[in-house]
Scaffold this motif. Structure first.
Motif, PDB file in Angstrom:
ATOM      1  N   ALA A  12       0.835  -1.207   0.000  1.00  0.00           N
ATOM      2  CA  ALA A  12       0.000   0.000   0.000  1.00  0.00           C
ATOM      3  C   ALA A  12       0.870   1.258   0.000  1.00  0.00           C
ATOM      4  N   ASP A  13       1.915   1.226   0.814  1.00  0.00           N
ATOM      5  CA  ASP A  13       2.819   2.361   0.950  1.00  0.00           C
ATOM      6  C   ASP A  13       3.521   2.668  -0.381  1.00  0.00           C
ATOM      7  N   VAL A  14       4.074   1.646  -1.007  1.00  0.00           N
ATOM      8  CA  VAL A  14       4.826   1.825  -2.255  1.00  0.00           C
ATOM      9  C   VAL A  14       3.893   2.267  -3.382  1.00  0.00           C
ATOM     10  N   CYS A  15       2.672   1.728  -3.412  1.00  0.00           N
ATOM     11  CA  CYS A  15       1.690   2.151  -4.427  1.00  0.00           C
ATOM     12  C   CYS A  15       1.389   3.640  -4.267  1.00  0.00           C
ATOM     13  N   ARG A  16       1.127   4.074  -3.036  1.00  0.00           N
ATOM     14  CA  ARG A  16       0.795   5.476  -2.751  1.00  0.00           C
ATOM     15  C   ARG A  16       1.967   6.400  -3.106  1.00  0.00           C
ATOM     16  N   LEU A  17       3.195   5.971  -2.813  1.00  0.00           N
ATOM     17  CA  LEU A  17       4.357   6.825  -3.078  1.00  0.00           C
ATOM     18  C   LEU A  17       4.616   6.977  -4.577  1.00  0.00           C
ATOM     19  N   HIS A  18       4.241   5.983  -5.390  1.00  0.00           N
ATOM     20  CA  HIS A  18       4.360   6.162  -6.846  1.00  0.00           C
ATOM     21  C   HIS A  18       3.484   7.315  -7.330  1.00  0.00           C
ATOM     22  N   ALA A  19       2.316   7.480  -6.705  1.00  0.00           N
ATOM     23  CA  ALA A  19       1.438   8.596  -7.083  1.00  0.00           C
ATOM     24  C   ALA A  19       2.097   9.939  -6.750  1.00  0.00           C
ATOM     25  N   VAL A  20       2.920   9.965  -5.707  1.00  0.00           N
ATOM     26  CA  VAL A  20       3.638  11.200  -5.350  1.00  0.00           C
ATOM     27  C   VAL A  20       4.635  11.572  -6.448  1.00  0.00           C
ATOM     28  N   LEU A  21       5.288  10.587  -7.044  1.00  0.00           N
ATOM     29  CA  LEU A  21       6.229  10.877  -8.145  1.00  0.00           C
ATOM     30  C   LEU A  21       5.502  11.580  -9.296  1.00  0.00           C
ATOM     31  N   VAL A  22       4.272  11.119  -9.569  1.00  0.00           N
ATOM     32  CA  VAL A  22       3.475  11.725 -10.648  1.00  0.00           C
ATOM     33  C   VAL A  22       3.073  13.147 -10.276  1.00  0.00           C
ATOM     34  N   THR A  23       2.540  13.313  -9.056  1.00  0.00           N
ATOM     35  CA  THR A  23       2.089  14.632  -8.591  1.00  0.00           C
ATOM     36  C   THR A  23       3.237  15.634  -8.604  1.00  0.00           C
ATOM     37  N   HIS A 168      21.948   9.079 -17.286  1.00  0.00           N
ATOM     38  CA  HIS A 168      20.746   8.281 -17.024  1.00  0.00           C
ATOM     39  C   HIS A 168      19.722   9.044 -16.170  1.00  0.00           C
ATOM     40  N   GLY A 169      19.973   9.186 -14.882  1.00  0.00           N
ATOM     41  CA  GLY A 169      18.976   9.836 -14.030  1.00  0.00           C
ATOM     42  C   GLY A 169      19.349   9.750 -12.565  1.00  0.00           C
ATOM     43  N   VAL A 170      18.335   9.921 -11.719  1.00  0.00           N
ATOM     44  CA  VAL A 170      18.532  10.078 -10.281  1.00  0.00           C
ATOM     45  C   VAL A 170      18.241   8.776  -9.550  1.00  0.00           C
ATOM     46  N   PHE A 171      19.075   8.405  -8.587  1.00  0.00           N
ATOM     47  CA  PHE A 171      18.739   7.375  -7.598  1.00  0.00           C
ATOM     48  C   PHE A 171      18.861   8.011  -6.222  1.00  0.00           C
ATOM     49  N   THR A 172      17.858   7.765  -5.367  1.00  0.00           N
ATOM     50  CA  THR A 172      17.916   8.276  -4.002  1.00  0.00           C
ATOM     51  C   THR A 172      17.683   7.130  -3.029  1.00  0.00           C
ATOM     52  N   ILE A 173      18.218   7.313  -1.809  1.00  0.00           N
ATOM     53  CA  ILE A 173      18.050   6.329  -0.744  1.00  0.00           C
ATOM     54  C   ILE A 173      17.492   7.039   0.484  1.00  0.00           C
ATOM     55  N   GLY A 174      16.891   6.264   1.389  1.00  0.00           N
ATOM     56  CA  GLY A 174      16.395   6.839   2.630  1.00  0.00           C
ATOM     57  C   GLY A 174      16.181   5.755   3.668  1.00  0.00           C
ATOM     58  N   ALA A 175      15.982   6.184   4.909  1.00  0.00           N
ATOM     59  CA  ALA A 175      15.667   5.224   5.971  1.00  0.00           C
ATOM     60  C   ALA A 175      14.330   4.558   5.685  1.00  0.00           C
ATOM     61  N   THR A 176      13.435   5.305   5.004  1.00  0.00           N
ATOM     62  CA  THR A 176      12.149   4.755   4.559  1.00  0.00           C
ATOM     63  C   THR A 176      11.965   5.118   3.086  1.00  0.00           C
ATOM     64  N   ALA A 177      10.968   4.484   2.459  1.00  0.00           N
ATOM     65  CA  ALA A 177      10.676   4.825   1.064  1.00  0.00           C
ATOM     66  C   ALA A 177      10.211   6.276   0.955  1.00  0.00           C
ATOM     67  N   LYS A 178       9.456   6.748   1.964  1.00  0.00           N
ATOM     68  CA  LYS A 178       9.008   8.145   1.946  1.00  0.00           C
ATOM     69  C   LYS A 178      10.205   9.099   1.991  1.00  0.00           C
ATOM     70  N   ASP A 179      11.211   8.784   2.808  1.00  0.00           N
ATOM     71  CA  ASP A 179      12.424   9.616   2.858  1.00  0.00           C
ATOM     72  C   ASP A 179      13.119   9.651   1.499  1.00  0.00           C
ATOM     73  N   ALA A 180      13.160   8.510   0.825  1.00  0.00           N
ATOM     74  CA  ALA A 180      13.811   8.453  -0.493  1.00  0.00           C
ATOM     75  C   ALA A 180      13.024   9.257  -1.523  1.00  0.00           C
ATOM     76  N   VAL A 181      11.680   9.228  -1.434  1.00  0.00           N
ATOM     77  CA  VAL A 181      10.852  10.045  -2.332  1.00  0.00           C
ATOM     78  C   VAL A 181      11.106  11.528  -2.062  1.00  0.00           C
ATOM     79  N   LYS A 182      11.184  11.884  -0.775  1.00  0.00           N
ATOM     80  CA  LYS A 182      11.473  13.283  -0.426  1.00  0.00           C
ATOM     81  C   LYS A 182      12.808  13.718  -1.040  1.00  0.00           C
ATOM     82  N   ALA A 183      13.821  12.871  -0.937  1.00  0.00           N
ATOM     83  CA  ALA A 183      15.136  13.214  -1.500  1.00  0.00           C
ATOM     84  C   ALA A 183      15.044  13.397  -3.012  1.00  0.00           C
ATOM     85  N   ALA A 184      14.203  12.594  -3.681  1.00  0.00           N
ATOM     86  CA  ALA A 184      14.048  12.723  -5.135  1.00  0.00           C
ATOM     87  C   ALA A 184      13.371  14.046  -5.488  1.00  0.00           C
ATOM     88  N   VAL A 185      12.372  14.440  -4.687  1.00  0.00           N
ATOM     89  CA  VAL A 185      11.686  15.724  -4.909  1.00  0.00           C
ATOM     90  C   VAL A 185      12.668  16.875  -4.676  1.00  0.00           C
TER      91      VAL A 185
END
Ligand code: ZN
Length: 225
Positions: A12-23, A168-185
């Motif tokens: 559920a978490d990973v599905c929701r975070l993919h929508a954040v990449l789009v937004t 190529h592009g960006v790779f980010t890491i985080g303590a959680t997937a949300k942290d990694a999404v934040k780093a990508a943003v």
């Protein structure tokens, strides 16, 4: 929590975070992906949950996410996992503190990657989030774990949670997937701002002692505690 419940939460978490990449405007068509580590309990090995390969973002559901072992082999799910799965798995095997990995081709950051140029730390927001420049990693072929090797080699011992993989592009890491999404943003935001600054001048780097102080404050004091 049982492993089964943890995997369901992660889907559920990973599905929701993919929508954040789009937004956030970081991805086009089916490019980009998010994964999370599911830590093994009661002697079970860690797993990862990642996007299926080539499925449109609007069609992603928790059920369509793919569960793999840390060798990158699918253990659950009806779709094939992202073509970057072996690289995500490599990062989880070699960086035990990492709980989430994100990959995008976001435009401004990827423009820096195309030039093979690190984003210099010229604004406080970069000192905060990245603790210095955003580094460039090696060019690596897609499909195997070579990208993961480049991510680990570049980010080990580096304060930045983001790396610009050359051409190529960006790779980010985080303590959680949300942290990694934040780093990508934040990586894309920094890439855009420094690009604009460079278009009209030569922004000076922040002094290293100021970068250290900003990073320390942001890491230890910023936000709600
Ligand atoms: Zn890619």
């Amino acid at each position: 929590m049982t492993m089964h419940a943890a995997v369901a939460d992660a889907r559920a978490d990973v599905c929701r975070l993919h929508a954040v990449l789009v937004t956030a405007g970081l991805v086009a068509w089916t490019s980009g992906n998010v994964s999370t580590r599911v830590r093994g309990t009661e002697g079970a090995a860690d797993l990862l949950v990642i996007k299926p390969s080539g499925i449109a973002y609007e069609d992603l559901t928790p059920e369509s996410m793919v569960v793999c072992d840390l060798g990158g082999n699918r253990v659950e799910g009806s779709f094939l996992p992202s073509s970057d799965t072996a690289s995500h798995a490599y990062v989880y095997r070699h960086m035990p503190q990492v709980g989430g990995v994100v990959h995008t081709h976001s435009a401004y950051a990827t423009a820096w990657a195309a030039r093979g140029e690190a984003i210099p730390c010229v604004i406080t927001a970069m000192a905060d989030e990245f603790g210095g420049e955003i580094p460039v990693g090696p060019f690596a072929p897609i499909g195997g774990d070579e990208i993961g090797r480049g991510v680990v080699a570049t980010l080990t011992g580096h304060r930045s949670p983001a790396v610009l993989m050359r051409s190529h592009g960006v790779f980010t890491i985080g303590a959680t997937a949300k942290d990694a999404v934040k780093a990508a943003v934040m990586c894309e935001d920094a890439a855009r701002t420094v690009h604009l600054a460079r278009a009209y001048g030569d922004p000076p780097p922040l002094p290293p002692d100021q970068v250290d102080a900003l990073h320390r404050r942001y890491t230890n004091e910023y936000g709600q505690r």
